[in-house]
Motif scaffolding. Structure first.
Motif, PDB file in Angstrom:
ATOM      1  N   ALA A 152       0.899  -1.259  -0.022  1.00  0.00           N
ATOM      2  CA  ALA A 152      -0.078   0.058  -0.030  1.00  0.00           C
ATOM      3  C   ALA A 152       0.870   1.061   0.130  1.00  0.00           C
ATOM      4  CB  ALA A 152      -0.872   0.051   1.286  1.00  0.00           C
ATOM      5  N   LEU A 153       0.665   2.163  -1.048  1.00  0.00           N
ATOM      6  CA  LEU A 153       1.355   3.353  -1.057  1.00  0.00           C
ATOM      7  C   LEU A 153       0.361   4.257  -0.644  1.00  0.00           C
ATOM      8  CD1 LEU A 153       2.961   2.776  -4.699  1.00  0.00           C
ATOM      9  CD2 LEU A 153       3.975   2.504  -2.518  1.00  0.00           C
ATOM     10  N   LEU A 154       0.801   5.044   0.648  1.00  0.00           N
ATOM     11  CA  LEU A 154      -0.316   5.772   1.242  1.00  0.00           C
ATOM     12  C   LEU A 154       0.324   7.175   1.702  1.00  0.00           C
ATOM     13  CD1 LEU A 154      -1.354   2.814   3.679  1.00  0.00           C
ATOM     14  CD2 LEU A 154      -2.461   3.633   1.584  1.00  0.00           C
ATOM     15  N   GLY A 155      -0.537   8.110   1.824  1.00  0.00           N
ATOM     16  CA  GLY A 155      -0.129   9.329   2.455  1.00  0.00           C
ATOM     17  C   GLY A 155      -0.124  10.796   1.693  1.00  0.00           C
TER      18      GLY A 155
ATOM     19  N   SER B 167       6.549  -8.228 -11.719  1.00  0.00           N
ATOM     20  CA  SER B 167       5.211  -8.765 -11.524  1.00  0.00           C
ATOM     21  C   SER B 167       4.467  -9.463 -10.264  1.00  0.00           C
ATOM     22  CB  SER B 167       4.680  -9.471 -12.815  1.00  0.00           C
ATOM     23  OG  SER B 167       5.486 -10.542 -12.947  1.00  0.00           O
ATOM     24  N   ASN B 168       5.575  -9.872  -9.469  1.00  0.00           N
ATOM     25  CA  ASN B 168       4.988 -10.500  -8.153  1.00  0.00           C
ATOM     26  C   ASN B 168       4.639  -9.403  -7.144  1.00  0.00           C
ATOM     27  OD1 ASN B 168       5.877 -13.162  -8.905  1.00  0.00           O
ATOM     28  ND2 ASN B 168       7.998 -12.441  -8.733  1.00  0.00           N
ATOM     29  N   VAL B 169       4.773  -8.280  -7.306  1.00  0.00           N
ATOM     30  CA  VAL B 169       4.525  -7.143  -6.454  1.00  0.00           C
ATOM     31  C   VAL B 169       3.368  -6.344  -7.106  1.00  0.00           C
ATOM     32  CG1 VAL B 169       5.267  -5.416  -4.943  1.00  0.00           C
ATOM     33  CG2 VAL B 169       6.879  -6.944  -5.657  1.00  0.00           C
ATOM     34  N   SER B 170       2.319  -6.208  -6.195  1.00  0.00           N
ATOM     35  CA  SER B 170       1.021  -5.410  -6.672  1.00  0.00           C
ATOM     36  C   SER B 170       0.690  -4.419  -5.734  1.00  0.00           C
ATOM     37  CB  SER B 170      -0.068  -6.437  -6.571  1.00  0.00           C
ATOM     38  OG  SER B 170      -0.437  -6.783  -5.213  1.00  0.00           O
ATOM     39  N   PHE B 171       0.484  -3.163  -6.121  1.00  0.00           N
ATOM     40  CA  PHE B 171       0.264  -1.934  -5.395  1.00  0.00           C
ATOM     41  C   PHE B 171      -1.061  -1.369  -5.368  1.00  0.00           C
ATOM     42  CE2 PHE B 171       4.596  -2.061  -7.122  1.00  0.00           C
ATOM     43  CZ  PHE B 171       5.449  -1.840  -6.162  1.00  0.00           C
TER      44      PHE B 171
ATOM     45  N   SER C 244      -2.873  -5.148   3.160  1.00  0.00           N
ATOM     46  CA  SER C 244      -1.625  -5.131   2.532  1.00  0.00           C
ATOM     47  C   SER C 244      -0.573  -6.153   3.177  1.00  0.00           C
ATOM     48  CB  SER C 244      -1.209  -3.975   2.101  1.00  0.00           C
ATOM     49  OG  SER C 244      -2.144  -3.129   1.206  1.00  0.00           O
ATOM     50  N   ASP C 245       0.504  -6.429   2.605  1.00  0.00           N
ATOM     51  CA  ASP C 245       1.491  -7.022   3.223  1.00  0.00           C
ATOM     52  C   ASP C 245       2.311  -5.856   4.033  1.00  0.00           C
ATOM     53  OD1 ASP C 245       0.974  -9.753   2.707  1.00  0.00           O
ATOM     54  OD2 ASP C 245       1.545  -9.151   0.781  1.00  0.00           O
TER      55      ASP C 245
ATOM     56  N   LYS D  12       1.326  -4.165  10.402  1.00  0.00           N
ATOM     57  CA  LYS D  12       1.909  -4.106   9.329  1.00  0.00           C
ATOM     58  C   LYS D  12       3.513  -3.395   9.304  1.00  0.00           C
ATOM     59  CE  LYS D  12      -1.000  -7.002   7.753  1.00  0.00           C
ATOM     60  NZ  LYS D  12      -1.937  -6.674   6.776  1.00  0.00           N
ATOM     61  N   PRO D  13       4.385  -4.019   8.580  1.00  0.00           N
ATOM     62  CA  PRO D  13       5.545  -3.100   8.609  1.00  0.00           C
ATOM     63  C   PRO D  13       5.282  -1.596   7.951  1.00  0.00           C
ATOM     64  CG  PRO D  13       5.798  -5.443   7.695  1.00  0.00           C
ATOM     65  CD  PRO D  13       4.407  -5.349   7.906  1.00  0.00           C
ATOM     66  N   VAL D  14       5.810  -0.722   8.481  1.00  0.00           N
ATOM     67  CA  VAL D  14       5.654   0.599   8.021  1.00  0.00           C
ATOM     68  C   VAL D  14       6.908   1.275   7.582  1.00  0.00           C
ATOM     69  CG1 VAL D  14       4.946   3.084   8.478  1.00  0.00           C
ATOM     70  CG2 VAL D  14       3.613   1.011   9.502  1.00  0.00           C
ATOM     71  N   ILE D  15       7.122   1.523   6.306  1.00  0.00           N
ATOM     72  CA  ILE D  15       8.389   2.368   5.892  1.00  0.00           C
ATOM     73  C   ILE D  15       7.846   3.754   5.421  1.00  0.00           C
ATOM     74  CG2 ILE D  15       9.957   2.135   3.753  1.00  0.00           C
ATOM     75  CD1 ILE D  15       9.138  -0.620   3.444  1.00  0.00           C
TER      76      ILE D  15
END
Length: 757
Positions: free
Chosen positions: A436-439, A456-460, A496-497, A543-546
């Motif tokens: 998840a791309l957030l903010g 392609s293994n990663v979805s957003f 999301s992961d 969930k991990p937060v970056i």
């Protein structure tokens, strides 16, 4: 009767003599085989007083320099009238056009200027550069603070080399950049325009930027590069309270030892063509009316022979704002006496000079002094001989693939890894993952850029959620908390992961506070709005937060630092910024940026930079942990570096010798990576109170897994000089500590003794 006949003949004879002399002089200044000074001296006497003053004034294109719907030159009556006398130059002509259109437009504009003043004197077309050339259709690089974070002087030279070339190809000649100011107060809205808090780092960045944009000076006459105008001389970044236009109080010792060196190097080493004076005062003396500063220091001490330009309208402001001149005429005379050669924009300053000369003819000597400097610049740039751009070269030279690749490379080298709990980064792009791309700092292009860097293994999924302000250019307002938007992003994170949250600040929360009705400085350096709350609630999902920190001023990111699993400090990257960030996140490159500033825990610690005097660190504050949140020079890597075998070639040094410093750096990980090796020196005991430590050298190296390298630095006497008790540069005997390491707080150390007798 003979007398009546002879008298006209005498006048006729004199007329032909003067005319022939003028013709010879005209031919002489057109002669490209002569020296620049010879050509200047041939041209100057030909100019009328009004024509001379015109060469001391720059106006902005927005008063009536435009193109019609067919691309033809469209000038206002005001501009037409100005150009009859010629002009020093025009700011930002064609800035909203693409490069080819701008080059064509500026060729036509230059032709008009040359053909409509008596002596065919070309104009200087001036731009600025904070993210590359400040105009449409050019390569957009990260801001200067990003370049400083790269700690890569060669990279900075390459960036500004592109800036110089792209600007010249669109018909520009001078650049009101780079900034040689130190920025140590994050309340100041223009922080990201400069190269950070440190004197040595700023000096290296500024000199390489100027050399790059000027093509090592050789590119000026060849017509391949533009001239630099280093600014703002001097102390502009030290405004009290961090507010633009405020007073500047700097001790003379600090001014000489810390503020002046980047400007001195810009003059002596980089040969900058121009200097811009500071908006502010220095200990009560307005910079634009300070002859000791603009003539005594700049010219008499350092040998500067370019031109000094005012900041916008600042000569007139000596009267109505600084209030150090009784009248507009007095303000103009103050600026002229001080050594300001070009008046930027004003109609109430140097425009008054022709009338002033009628009352005080001696002023013309000062006018001639300034006009010489302006004409000299135009001859150096080759504008009298080659005033036009070859249109066929523009398209292939602007936004070349190599330039775009350089923008991406500079991004990768400037991103700073502040935290990486449990080595959560880099993420595995080959592992099926939902991100998840957030903010509030998510852009419409962010998702696509991340998809470009991932597999392609990663979805957003992406969600901006809320804006930080209402986006009003002059004085933006903060928006109210949006609980619905926050909960929507939290729910997306739960599904999301990994949550990558884009927070910090933008072009509305940190910007220049212009003179009229514009605010860009802040009384707080905490992240605005509900950003802390958003990060806390995302963390609470488990969930991990970056955190991807985007900003144009240093922020006290205590909550981010506590809650996030990883933090990437990206400042304000290039047009490929989100793609570059994604590449770092997925491990295509290891982060190698270092902090060019100290990150405080709270605004209450300001002033707070790493090189303050040792005595400043004696006491902390009640209820606050000592030290910075993150120190100057700090930045993690995906690799681990081991420092060992710090050695000096000699433990004693004299005023005529040098010491070689060597240290071994080993990459002990399985990741190829870059590291910035930093050398600091501390004068253990001085006749005046001394800095806790000072950066004196750095080198960015790249090591393969398991590879070692011996990094070498030289300590020379000049490096140890400072302003002593008698306010003179001095070299004092005694003990010095050498620190070499990965930041201003993590290093190996040793010592040597300086003997001056």
């Amino acid at each position: 009767m003979n007398k009546i006949v002879l008298l006209p003949l005498v006048f006729l004879s004199l007329f032909f003599q003067v005319n022939c002399q003028s013709k010879k002089s005209f031919e002489k200044y057109k002669d490209a085989s002569l020296s620049v000074d010879e050509r200047v001296e041939a041209l100057l006497p030909l100019l009328s007083l009004e024509e001379k003053v015109a060469q001391m004034r720059i106006f902005h294109a927005n008063i009536g320099v435009d193109a019609d719907s067919k691309g033809n030159l469209k000038l206002s009556d005001k501009v037409v009238e100005k150009l009859k006398l010629g002009t020093a130059g025009i700011k930002n002509p064609g800035e909203h056009m693409d490069a080819v259109a701008a080059a064509k437009f500026n060729n036509v504009l230059q032709k008009y200027i040359i053909e409509n003043n008596r002596w065919g004197i070309p104009g200087l077309f001036v731009t600025e550069s904070y993210n590359g050339v400040d105009a449409e259709g050019c390569t957009k690089f990260g801001r200067p603070i990003n370049s400083a974070a790269s700690f890569n002087s060669d990279l900075v030279y390459k960036i500004w080399d592109v800036v110089g070339k792209e600007a010249r190809l669109r018909g520009m000649h001078m650049c009101h950049s780079p900034e040689a100011d130190l920025v140590r107060d994050p309340r100041f809205g223009r922080m990201s325009e400069a190269f950070g808090e440190d004197t040595y780092l700023t000096t290296q960045m500024v000199t390489n930027a100027i050399k790059g944009v000027q093509g090592n000076y050789e590119g000026l006459g060849k017509g391949t590069h533009i001239g630099a105008v280093a600014k703002h001389f001097a102390g502009y970044g030290q405004v009290l309270g961090g507010t633009n236009f405020a007073a500047i109080e700097i001790s003379e010792r600090t001014l000489i030892d810390e503020i002046y060196p980047p400007f001195e190097a810009a003059v002596k080493d980089a040969k900058t063509l121009g200097i811009m004076a500071s908006h502010g005062d220095l200990n009560g003396i307005a910079s634009h009316g300070n002859p000791e500063l603009l003539t005594g220091v700049l010219r008499d001490q350092w040998g500067f022979n370019g031109y000094v330009v005012s900041d916008a309208n600042d000569i007139g402001r000596l009267h109505y704002f600084m209030k150090v001149a009784e009248t507009p005429e007095a303000a103009a005379l103050l600026g002229l006496n001080a050594g300001v050669d070009i008046d930027l924009y004003a109609e109430d300053a140097y425009a008054l000079l022709p009338e002033m000369v009628k009352k005080n003819p001696e002023i013309e000597t000062l006018i001639d002094r300034s006009v010489r400097r302006v004409l000299r610049t135009k001859f150096i740039l080759g504008l009298f001989d080659n005033p036009y751009i070859k249109i066929s070269e523009v398209e292939k030279g602007v936004r070349a693939k190599s330039s775009l690749d350089l923008a991406k490379e500079s991004d990768l080298e400037s991103i700073i890894l502040l935290k990486n709990e449990n080595n959560i980064l880099p993420l595995d792009k080959n592992k099926p993952t939902k991100i998840a791309l957030l903010g509030p700092l998510v852009k419409p292009s962010t998702k696509k850029m991340f998809e470009t860097a991932a597999s392609s293994n990663v979805s957003f999924i992406a969600e901006k959620g809320f804006d930080l302000t209402d986006g009003k250019g002059g004085a933006p307002n903060l928006l109210e908390r949006d609980p619905v938007a926050i909960e929507k992003m939290v729910e997306m994170a739960r599904k999301s992961d990994v949550a990558i949250v884009f927070v910090g600040g933008d072009e509305f929360t940190s910007k220049e506070a212009f003179f009229t009705n514009a605010i860009g400085d802040r009384a707080s350096i905490d992240p605005v709005g509900a950003q802390d709350e958003l990060v806390e609630k995302l963390k609470a999902t488990g969930k991990p937060v970056i955190v991807v920190l985007k900003h144009r001023r240093t922020l006290s990111i205590n909550v981010f630092s506590e809650q996030a699993d990883a933090i990437l400090d990206t400042w304000d990257l290039s047009e490929f910024g989100d793609e570059s960030t994604a590449r770092i996140i997925f491990g295509d490159a290891s982060p190698s940026g270092k902090l060019p500033v100290t990150v405080p825990r709270t605004i209450g610690q300001i002033p707070f930079h790493y090189s303050m005097k040792e005595i400043n660190y004696k006491k902390g504050y009640l209820f606050l942990k000592d030290g910075p949140l993150y120190p100057f020079g700090f930045g993690l890597s995906y690799a681990k570096f081991e420092y060992s075998n710090l050695k000096l070639s000699n433990n004693d040094m004299t005023a005529n010798s040098e010491i070689e410093v060597t240290v071994e750096v080993k990459n002990t990980s399985i990741v190829k990576a870059k590291e910035v090796v930093q050398m600091y020196i501390k004068d253990d005991i001085g006749s005046v109170t001394r800095p806790d430590k000072e950066l004196k050298a750095f080198e960015k190296i790249e090591l393969n897994p398991g590879e070692s390298k011996v990094v070498k630095f030289k300590i020379h006497p000049k490096m140890l000089e400072f302003t002593g008790l008698k306010m003179e540069k001095t070299l004092e005997a005694g003990d010095y500590t050498v620190m070499v390491g990965t930041s201003s707080q993590e290093y190996l150390k040793t010592s040597f003794k300086l003997k001056t007798n």
